[in-house]
Motif scaffolding. Sequence first.
Motif, PDB file in Angstrom:
ATOM      1  N   UNK A 123       0.832  -1.213   0.000  1.00 53.63           N
ATOM      2  CA  UNK A 123       0.000   0.000   0.000  1.00 53.63           C
ATOM      3  C   UNK A 123       0.860   1.253   0.000  1.00 53.63           C
ATOM      4  N   UNK A 124       0.382   2.244  -0.716  1.00 54.49           N
ATOM      5  CA  UNK A 124       0.998   3.569  -0.654  1.00 54.49           C
ATOM      6  C   UNK A 124       0.258   4.348   0.438  1.00 54.49           C
ATOM      7  N   UNK A 125       1.006   4.795   1.423  1.00 51.60           N
ATOM      8  CA  UNK A 125       0.411   5.564   2.514  1.00 51.60           C
ATOM      9  C   UNK A 125       0.596   7.048   2.188  1.00 51.60           C
ATOM     10  N   UNK A 126      -0.519   7.752   2.039  1.00 53.46           N
ATOM     11  CA  UNK A 126      -0.502   9.179   1.714  1.00 53.46           C
ATOM     12  C   UNK A 126      -1.025   9.928   2.926  1.00 53.46           C
ATOM     13  N   UNK A 127      -0.300  10.936   3.364  1.00 55.52           N
ATOM     14  CA  UNK A 127      -0.809  11.720   4.497  1.00 55.52           C
ATOM     15  C   UNK A 127      -0.553  13.205   4.263  1.00 55.52           C
ATOM     16  N   UNK A 128      -1.447  14.019   4.815  1.00 57.39           N
ATOM     17  CA  UNK A 128      -1.275  15.472   4.761  1.00 57.39           C
ATOM     18  C   UNK A 128      -0.274  15.822   5.853  1.00 57.39           C
ATOM     19  N   UNK A 129       0.882  16.314   5.462  1.00 54.62           N
ATOM     20  CA  UNK A 129       1.979  16.529   6.417  1.00 54.62           C
ATOM     21  C   UNK A 129       1.902  17.915   7.050  1.00 54.62           C
ATOM     22  N   UNK A 130       2.117  18.947   6.265  1.00 49.28           N
ATOM     23  CA  UNK A 130       2.141  20.313   6.830  1.00 49.28           C
ATOM     24  C   UNK A 130       1.331  21.236   5.933  1.00 49.28           C
ATOM     25  N   UNK A 131       0.544  22.088   6.567  1.00 50.79           N
ATOM     26  CA  UNK A 131      -0.226  23.068   5.793  1.00 50.79           C
ATOM     27  C   UNK A 131       0.689  24.243   5.464  1.00 50.79           C
ATOM     28  N   UNK A 132       0.764  24.565   4.185  1.00 49.84           N
ATOM     29  CA  UNK A 132       1.637  25.659   3.747  1.00 49.84           C
ATOM     30  C   UNK A 132       0.880  26.978   3.649  1.00 49.84           C
ATOM     31  N   UNK A 133      -0.435  26.895   3.348  1.00 48.52           N
ATOM     32  CA  UNK A 133      -1.183  28.139   3.167  1.00 48.52           C
ATOM     33  C   UNK A 133      -2.673  27.870   3.385  1.00 48.52           C
ATOM     34  N   UNK A 134      -3.332  28.798   4.069  1.00 47.89           N
ATOM     35  CA  UNK A 134      -4.795  28.728   4.212  1.00 47.89           C
ATOM     36  C   UNK A 134      -5.360  30.108   3.939  1.00 47.89           C
ATOM     37  N   UNK A 135      -6.418  30.144   3.159  1.00 45.48           N
ATOM     38  CA  UNK A 135      -7.125  31.405   2.923  1.00 45.48           C
ATOM     39  C   UNK A 135      -8.578  31.239   3.341  1.00 45.48           C
ATOM     40  N   UNK A 136      -9.049  32.147   4.178  1.00 45.45           N
ATOM     41  CA  UNK A 136     -10.447  32.132   4.606  1.00 45.45           C
ATOM     42  C   UNK A 136     -11.152  33.349   4.019  1.00 45.45           C
ATOM     43  N   UNK A 137     -12.388  33.148   3.561  1.00 43.73           N
ATOM     44  CA  UNK A 137     -13.186  34.300   3.122  1.00 43.73           C
ATOM     45  C   UNK A 137     -14.644  34.041   3.475  1.00 43.73           C
ATOM     46  N   UNK A 138     -15.316  35.077   3.925  1.00 42.05           N
ATOM     47  CA  UNK A 138     -16.703  34.935   4.354  1.00 42.05           C
ATOM     48  C   UNK A 138     -17.606  34.707   3.144  1.00 42.05           C
ATOM     49  N   UNK A 139     -18.438  33.665   3.212  1.00 41.35           N
ATOM     50  CA  UNK A 139     -19.387  33.394   2.128  1.00 41.35           C
ATOM     51  C   UNK A 139     -20.758  33.955   2.496  1.00 41.35           C
ATOM     52  N   UNK A 140     -21.322  33.494   3.602  1.00 46.14           N
ATOM     53  CA  UNK A 140     -22.603  34.030   4.079  1.00 46.14           C
ATOM     54  C   UNK A 140     -22.546  34.191   5.592  1.00 46.14           C
ATOM     55  N   UNK A 141     -23.376  35.081   6.135  1.00 46.01           N
ATOM     56  CA  UNK A 141     -23.380  35.321   7.584  1.00 46.01           C
ATOM     57  C   UNK A 141     -24.783  35.672   8.066  1.00 46.01           C
ATOM     58  N   UNK A 142     -25.204  35.034   9.165  1.00 41.90           N
ATOM     59  CA  UNK A 142     -26.469  35.376   9.824  1.00 41.90           C
ATOM     60  C   UNK A 142     -26.217  36.280  11.023  1.00 41.90           C
ATOM     61  N   UNK A 143     -24.957  36.647  11.223  1.00 43.88           N
ATOM     62  CA  UNK A 143     -24.608  37.465  12.399  1.00 43.88           C
ATOM     63  C   UNK A 143     -23.876  38.741  11.975  1.00 43.88           C
ATOM     64  N   UNK A 144     -24.217  39.220  10.785  1.00 43.38           N
ATOM     65  CA  UNK A 144     -23.637  40.479  10.326  1.00 43.38           C
ATOM     66  C   UNK A 144     -22.260  40.317   9.726  1.00 43.38           C
ATOM     67  N   UNK A 145     -21.705  41.441   9.210  1.00 43.01           N
ATOM     68  CA  UNK A 145     -20.372  41.370   8.595  1.00 43.01           C
ATOM     69  C   UNK A 145     -19.278  41.080   9.629  1.00 43.01           C
ATOM     70  N   UNK A 146     -18.278  40.287   9.191  1.00 39.95           N
ATOM     71  CA  UNK A 146     -17.159  39.943  10.090  1.00 39.95           C
ATOM     72  C   UNK A 146     -15.861  40.197   9.336  1.00 39.95           C
ATOM     73  N   UNK A 147     -14.954  40.898   9.980  1.00 41.29           N
ATOM     74  CA  UNK A 147     -13.669  41.203   9.346  1.00 41.29           C
ATOM     75  C   UNK A 147     -12.856  39.930   9.139  1.00 41.29           C
ATOM     76  N   UNK A 148     -12.088  39.899   8.053  1.00 38.78           N
ATOM     77  CA  UNK A 148     -11.261  38.729   7.730  1.00 38.78           C
ATOM     78  C   UNK A 148     -10.307  38.400   8.869  1.00 38.78           C
ATOM     79  N   UNK A 149      -9.755  39.433   9.499  1.00 39.81           N
ATOM     80  CA  UNK A 149      -8.795  39.207  10.593  1.00 39.81           C
ATOM     81  C   UNK A 149      -9.459  38.468  11.757  1.00 39.81           C
ATOM     82  N   UNK A 150     -10.721  38.827  12.046  1.00 41.20           N
ATOM     83  CA  UNK A 150     -11.433  38.167  13.156  1.00 41.20           C
ATOM     84  C   UNK A 150     -11.767  36.709  12.784  1.00 41.20           C
ATOM     85  N   UNK A 151     -12.175  36.505  11.539  1.00 37.74           N
ATOM     86  CA  UNK A 151     -12.435  35.132  11.066  1.00 37.74           C
ATOM     87  C   UNK A 151     -11.213  34.240  11.290  1.00 37.74           C
ATOM     88  N   UNK A 152     -10.054  34.752  10.876  1.00 41.44           N
ATOM     89  CA  UNK A 152      -8.814  33.973  11.009  1.00 41.44           C
ATOM     90  C   UNK A 152      -8.469  33.734  12.470  1.00 41.44           C
TER      91      UNK A 152
END
Length: 438
Positions: free
Chosen positions: A351-380
Motif C-alpha cells: 500500500x501507498x500511505x498518503x498523508x497530509x503533512x504540513x499546511x503551507x497556506x490557508x485562505x479564509x473568506x466569508x461566504x454568508x453570515x447570519x450574524x452580520x459582517x465579520x472582518x477577515x482578521x477576526x475570522x482567522x
Amino acid sequence: LGILLSLLVPAHTTRSPDCGGILTPSGLRYLAEVSKPHAESVLRQDLMAPPAPDPSPVSPSRNQIISVKVDKFSLTLIPDAGMRLSIEVDLGITSAPSTTKEMRLSILADLHVEMNPEGNLELVTSDCKPTLEEVQSTEEMDSKSPGSDVDKQINVEKICLEVSKLLLFPNERLMSLAAPFPITPNCQVQYLPLAAPMYSEQGIIISLQTTFQVAGTVIPLPVSPVPFSMPEPARSSPSHLILAFSEHFYTSLFSALEESGALNVSLLSSLTTATLAERITQMGSLFQEDLPVVLQTVTRSSPHVVLEEDKAIVQLFLTAQIGAGSSLFQSFLSVNVDVTARLHLSVADRRMIISVAAIEDIELSLATSDVGPILAALLEELFLPTIREEVPAQINVVLRQGVFLPHIAGFTYTDVNITIHKDYVLIPCNLQLEAKSG
C-alpha cells in the motif's frame, strides 16, 4: 524507462495511462529464484507419479524415476519478444535394484504475456524444446532398452504444455493485478492494463489506467492534460520493479475521495456560542444557551495535486458551515476555506500511505453570515487554529488505510525508495514472496 515516453501515449483519449511499471531483469531473476523450489515440487509430482499398470502379461522391469532435482532455473529477457525460460533437471532413474542411471532433462521455452479478450494479462508459451540425455550410469544398460521407455514415462510434450505452471506467477496471479481494492468503505481503486506488456532491455513495461469506483459505480475523472511519460534513467536499475504514478493519478484519487464524500468532515472547535458572543455581538440573540461550536466542511470543487521536484502538494477547496448544536445543527456562518498542504508518501507492504503533512497556506473568506459582517482578521483569529489542526488530522484518518499499489497476489514490496519529480512519482522497490504463499 524512457520507452514509456512512446508507449504511454494513448491510442484513444478515453484510454490514457496514468501509471505504469517496469519489471527489471533483476526482478525476473528474483522470480526465477523463488520459482525454483515450486518448479521442483511440480516436476517431482508429475515425473514420480506411479506408472499406469502394464497390460502385457510379461513385462520387463520398468524404469522408475527415483529423484528429481532442478539444477538450473533461469528467466531472461528477450527485447521486443518476451522471456526465455531455461530449466535443467537431474533425474535419477532405476530399472533394477542394482542399476541406476542419471539423466538430464533440459527445457527451453519462450514465454510472453498477452492480453486476453476479457482484458486480463495471460502468460503464454510460444515455443518449447525439451531434450533428454543420459549423464552417467552405474552399469552398462542393455542396448535394447535405451531411453525410449523413459521418454514415454516422462511425457515431455505434457511438460511443455504446462511449462508456465512451473513459474510462481501463473495466470490466476496475473489476473489479481486488475482486482478492485478498497480505499474507504465505499471507494475502490482498480488498475486496468491497457495493452500487452512491451519488452525492452530495461525490462517488461506495463502501462495501466486507474479507475475509481464510488458505491460500485465507476466515476468520471478529470481529463489528464498531457499523456503520462517518464524520462530515461542514466543506467539500469538494481531494483526488481519500478512503479510510476502521474500527477493525474493523485488528482484523480482525491477527486474520487471527494466524490465519495470522504473529505466532508466535522471539526469540533474549542469555542462555544458564549465565547463567540463576546466577539460577535449578534450571536447572543441567536443562542440563549451555551453550545459547542462545530465546523462542518464540504468540498466546493475538486481537489488538485501538484508534483514538483521532491515535493507533493494538495490543494483543497472547502466550504465550512459554522454552527452550533449536536442533535440539531444550526449554521450561522459559511466560510470558504482554501488549503494548500504538503503530502507525505510512503509504502507499507503493498500500500501507498498518503498523508497530509504540513499546511503551507490557508485562505479564509466569508461566504454568508447570519450574524452580520465579520472582518477577515477576526475570522482567522477565531477559526484558523481549528482548521489548521483538524483538517489534516481528519483527512489523515480517511487516508490511513493507504491505497493498494498494483501488485501480483502473494508478493509484497520491500526496499522501497520514493522520489517525487515534476509531474510524476517514481517508486523503485524489490519483490518479496510472502512466506504463506511459498
